[in-house]
Write a protein that holds these residues in place. Structure first.
Motif, PDB file in Angstrom:
ATOM      1  N   TYR A  59      -8.151  -0.184   2.591  1.00 40.31           N
ATOM      2  CA  TYR A  59      -6.748   0.099   2.237  1.00 40.31           C
ATOM      3  C   TYR A  59      -5.868  -1.148   2.192  1.00 40.31           C
ATOM      4  CZ  TYR A  59      -8.246   4.877   2.532  1.00 40.31           C
ATOM      5  OH  TYR A  59      -8.924   6.047   2.308  1.00 40.31           O
ATOM      6  N   ASP A  62      -3.609  -2.415  -1.891  1.00 44.11           N
ATOM      7  CA  ASP A  62      -2.612  -1.843  -2.794  1.00 44.11           C
ATOM      8  C   ASP A  62      -2.105  -3.011  -3.644  1.00 44.11           C
ATOM      9  OD1 ASP A  62      -1.040  -3.267  -1.023  1.00 44.11           O
ATOM     10  OD2 ASP A  62       0.291  -1.622  -0.512  1.00 44.11           O
ATOM     11  N   ASN A 242       0.112  -5.999   6.043  1.00 47.09           N
ATOM     12  CA  ASN A 242       0.437  -5.140   4.905  1.00 47.09           C
ATOM     13  C   ASN A 242      -0.100  -3.719   5.083  1.00 47.09           C
ATOM     14  OD1 ASN A 242       1.511  -4.706   2.214  1.00 47.09           O
ATOM     15  ND2 ASN A 242      -0.622  -4.629   1.521  1.00 47.09           N
ATOM     16  N   ARG A 246       2.125  -0.560   4.361  1.00 42.14           N
ATOM     17  CA  ARG A 246       1.640   0.530   3.520  1.00 42.14           C
ATOM     18  C   ARG A 246       1.713   1.877   4.246  1.00 42.14           C
ATOM     19  NH1 ARG A 246      -4.063   0.791   0.100  1.00 42.14           N
ATOM     20  NH2 ARG A 246      -3.426   2.610  -1.079  1.00 42.14           N
ATOM     21  N   ARG A 249       5.267   2.988   4.205  1.00 42.64           N
ATOM     22  CA  ARG A 249       5.710   3.461   2.890  1.00 42.64           C
ATOM     23  C   ARG A 249       5.020   4.765   2.486  1.00 42.64           C
ATOM     24  NH1 ARG A 249       3.648  -0.387  -0.946  1.00 42.64           N
ATOM     25  NH2 ARG A 249       1.850   0.985  -0.784  1.00 42.64           N
ATOM     26  N   ASP A 250       3.677   4.791   2.615  1.00 44.59           N
ATOM     27  CA  ASP A 250       2.923   5.926   2.061  1.00 44.59           C
ATOM     28  C   ASP A 250       2.829   7.112   3.011  1.00 44.59           C
ATOM     29  OD1 ASP A 250       2.579   4.211  -0.021  1.00 44.59           O
ATOM     30  OD2 ASP A 250       0.416   3.910   0.242  1.00 44.59           O
TER      31      ASP A 250
END
Ligand code: AVJ
Length: 344
Positions: A59, A62, A242, A246, A249-250
């Motif tokens: 992951y 992105d 990151n 992520r 955010r996700d």
């Protein structure tokens, strides 16, 4: 030759060729959706609930993560990309001779395609090139570039997570053999037993007469390794952190980026770089209705990057059903490009 009897300059094409190519491009269009197999929410919850805590390294990539990884590849401390590319440049001709004419080249996670390009330029009349990548954007860009660079070559991109089973598209021409190219030492992210299983799947992909060309980072001085994964510009730290960006955010998580730091250490017993995110304080992180408590100094494992030896990696490949052909390396023996054939 065109009708005037002069060879057309490279890159110049007649209108018909452009139209035919547009039709082909349309027929071979890259699927627009990202692969549906990604399960970031459940894997994050499961990883943070396990002991030790983990987050899966797949992951990282992105859009921002892929851009950060590109930057990592250019760092002075990160020798991997530079060394592998140099080995290819030096030996592409000999590698191409091993592969032979009219091959089907299957690229796994070939990204921007810098290394694949070096190889394709040397290959004799390749039948088809099948780049497989999880990033749709990356795949579209590199496919467009390669169609311009190799106008006569059939290119059949596949956007998928190659960790999951997938079908290969059928080329127009019958190849002499199938050759899987797996660059970048991504195999280092697999535990040794998982690596054998993955190599078995590659073996099934390329069938009898098939071959595997694979880039593998080799064991070396721990200081070289630790510098490569703790760069002075802090790009690898951003890349690692990151994952939390992520998740925020996700998944609507509330990781406080100021309370986590990046660290990579070499475990010489296991032969792997271990990357962590370390909690700077006691803290609680919320994801939906879940709460995760972290102590100061507590780690989340985000990535293992195995480093192999010639003998060790050959044994893994052999267990999967491959015969060792050759390894090309640099003068310091930091990186190996291995060529295997399917055992008869
Ligand atoms: C893409 C898995 C080969 O392990 O060197 C780079 C990923 N992680 N810096 C590696 C990575 C931190 C990279 N691989």
């Amino acid at each position: 030759m065109n009708r005037a009897g002069r060879a057309r300059p490279p890159g110049a094409r007649n209108e018909l060729a452009v139209i035919v190519d547009d039709m082909r491009t349309a027929r071979q269009a890259v699927p627009t959706l990202e692969p549906a197999t990604s399960d970031f929410p459940s894997e994050t919850i499961a990883g943070l609930s396990s002991s030790p805590r983990t987050l899966p390294c797949k992951y990282f990539y992105d859009e921002r993560g892929a851009a950060l990884f590109q930057k990592i590849c250019e760092l002075p401390e990160y020798y991997i990309t530079r060394t592998e590319t140099a080995i290819l440049r030096l030996h592409a001709h000999e590698i191409a001779r091993c592969i032979g004419a009219r091959s089907e080249l299957i690229g796994l996670g070939t990204g921007a395609g810098t290394k694949t390009r070096i190889l394709l330029e040397e290959l004799e009349a390749p039948a088809v090139y099948i780049p497989i990548d999880i990033s749709n954007k990356q795949l579209r860009k590199s496919t467009a570039l390669f169609r311009r660079l190799f106008p006569g070559l059939e290119i059949l991109p596949v956007c998928t997570d190659y960790l999951e089973p997938f079908d290969l598209p059928a080329p127009q021409r019958n190849p002499a053999r199938k050759v899987v190219y797996f660059p970048g030492s991504t195999i280092g992210n697999f535990e040794p037993d998982e690596a054998i299983n993955f190599l078995r799947r590659i073996l099934a992909l390329c069938e009898k007469k098939g071959a595997l060309l694979i880039g593998v980072d080799l064991q070396k001085d721990r200081h070289v390794l630790e510098r490569a994964y703790n760069d002075s510009a802090g790009v690898t730290a951003q890349f690692n952190l990151n994952l939390l960006v992520r998740a925020n955010r996700d998944l609507g998580a509330d990781f406080d980026l100021n309370r986590w730091r990046h660290r990579a250490t070499y475990n010489s017993t296991a032969g792997r770089i271990e990357m962590y995110l370390i909690s700077e304080t006691d803290q609680v992180v919320r994801i939906g209705d879940r709460e995760f408590h972290f102590r100061a100094g507590e780690k989340i494992v985000t990535e293992f990057s195995y480093k192999h030896t010639l003998e060790g990696f050959t044994a893994l490949a052999r267990a999967a059903g491959f015969d060792f052909g050759k390894m090309w390396t640099d003068s310091k023996r930091w990186f190996g490009v291995f060529y295997f054939t399917v055992k008869l």
